[in-house]
Design a protein around this motif. Structure first.
Motif, PDB file in Angstrom:
ATOM      1  N   LEU A 166       0.917  -1.259  -0.038  1.00 42.67           N
ATOM      2  CA  LEU A 166      -0.229   0.134   0.062  1.00 42.67           C
ATOM      3  C   LEU A 166       0.981   1.274  -0.032  1.00 42.67           C
ATOM      4  O   LEU A 166       2.042   1.458   0.696  1.00 42.67           O
ATOM      5  CB  LEU A 166      -1.011   0.189   1.110  1.00 42.67           C
ATOM      6  N   SER A 167       0.468   2.036  -0.668  1.00 40.89           N
ATOM      7  CA  SER A 167       1.234   3.456  -0.860  1.00 40.89           C
ATOM      8  C   SER A 167       0.740   4.341   0.721  1.00 40.89           C
ATOM      9  O   SER A 167      -0.129   3.841   1.231  1.00 40.89           O
ATOM     10  CB  SER A 167       0.676   4.253  -1.892  1.00 40.89           C
ATOM     11  N   GLU A 168       1.345   5.236   0.831  1.00 42.80           N
ATOM     12  CA  GLU A 168       0.870   5.957   2.169  1.00 42.80           C
ATOM     13  C   GLU A 168      -0.315   6.626   2.036  1.00 42.80           C
ATOM     14  O   GLU A 168      -1.149   6.492   3.210  1.00 42.80           O
ATOM     15  CB  GLU A 168       2.160   7.108   2.443  1.00 42.80           C
ATOM     16  N   ARG A 169      -0.821   7.075   0.850  1.00 41.47           N
ATOM     17  CA  ARG A 169      -2.079   7.461   0.874  1.00 41.47           C
ATOM     18  C   ARG A 169      -3.178   6.433   1.016  1.00 41.47           C
ATOM     19  O   ARG A 169      -4.127   6.603   1.782  1.00 41.47           O
ATOM     20  CB  ARG A 169      -2.233   8.227  -0.414  1.00 41.47           C
ATOM     21  N   GLN A 170      -2.760   5.064   0.398  1.00 42.74           N
ATOM     22  CA  GLN A 170      -3.846   4.119   0.400  1.00 42.74           C
ATOM     23  C   GLN A 170      -3.879   3.620   1.673  1.00 42.74           C
ATOM     24  O   GLN A 170      -4.864   3.222   2.245  1.00 42.74           O
ATOM     25  CB  GLN A 170      -3.500   3.007  -0.202  1.00 42.74           C
ATOM     26  N   ARG A 171      -2.546   3.589   2.683  1.00 45.86           N
ATOM     27  CA  ARG A 171      -2.546   3.144   3.945  1.00 45.86           C
ATOM     28  C   ARG A 171      -3.577   4.268   5.003  1.00 45.86           C
ATOM     29  O   ARG A 171      -4.282   3.622   5.685  1.00 45.86           O
ATOM     30  CB  ARG A 171      -1.227   3.157   4.492  1.00 45.86           C
ATOM     31  N   ARG A 172      -3.368   5.510   4.606  1.00 44.05           N
ATOM     32  CA  ARG A 172      -4.253   6.424   5.376  1.00 44.05           C
ATOM     33  C   ARG A 172      -5.770   6.347   5.082  1.00 44.05           C
ATOM     34  O   ARG A 172      -6.454   6.385   5.919  1.00 44.05           O
ATOM     35  CB  ARG A 172      -3.924   7.961   4.895  1.00 44.05           C
ATOM     36  N   PHE A 173      -6.202   5.827   3.976  1.00 45.32           N
ATOM     37  CA  PHE A 173      -7.543   5.931   3.628  1.00 45.32           C
ATOM     38  C   PHE A 173      -7.865   4.319   4.235  1.00 45.32           C
ATOM     39  O   PHE A 173      -9.147   4.338   4.601  1.00 45.32           O
ATOM     40  CB  PHE A 173      -7.578   5.721   1.936  1.00 45.32           C
TER      41      PHE A 173
END
Length: 69
Positions: free
Chosen positions: A7-14
């Motif tokens: 997961l990218s950082e953005r996907q992880r945050r979502f």
């Protein structure tokens, strides 16, 4: 350097936001709704939590060392 997860950082945050929303929505829906449809929110929260845990485990794996001879 640690290996990156899938997961990218953005996907992880979502994923975290989705997990928290589903986890808080389930007990509220259970109080309001008479049937067991609130259980779907519990299943979704567990699924998202599993993805977050798998990504975290992949991030913590040591980077493979390639010895060239």
């Amino acid at each position: 350097m640690r290996s990156a997860g899938f997961l990218s950082e953005r996907q992880r945050r979502f994923a975290w936001v989705g997990f928290l929303l589903a986890a808080f929505q389930a007990p509220l829906a259970a109080m309001v709704i008479d049937d067991a449809s609130w259980f779907f929110a519990v299943v979704v929260a567990m699924l998202v939590a599993t993805v977050i845990i798998a990504d975290d485990a992949q991030r913590r794996r040591p980077e493979s060392v390639d010895y060239a001879e």
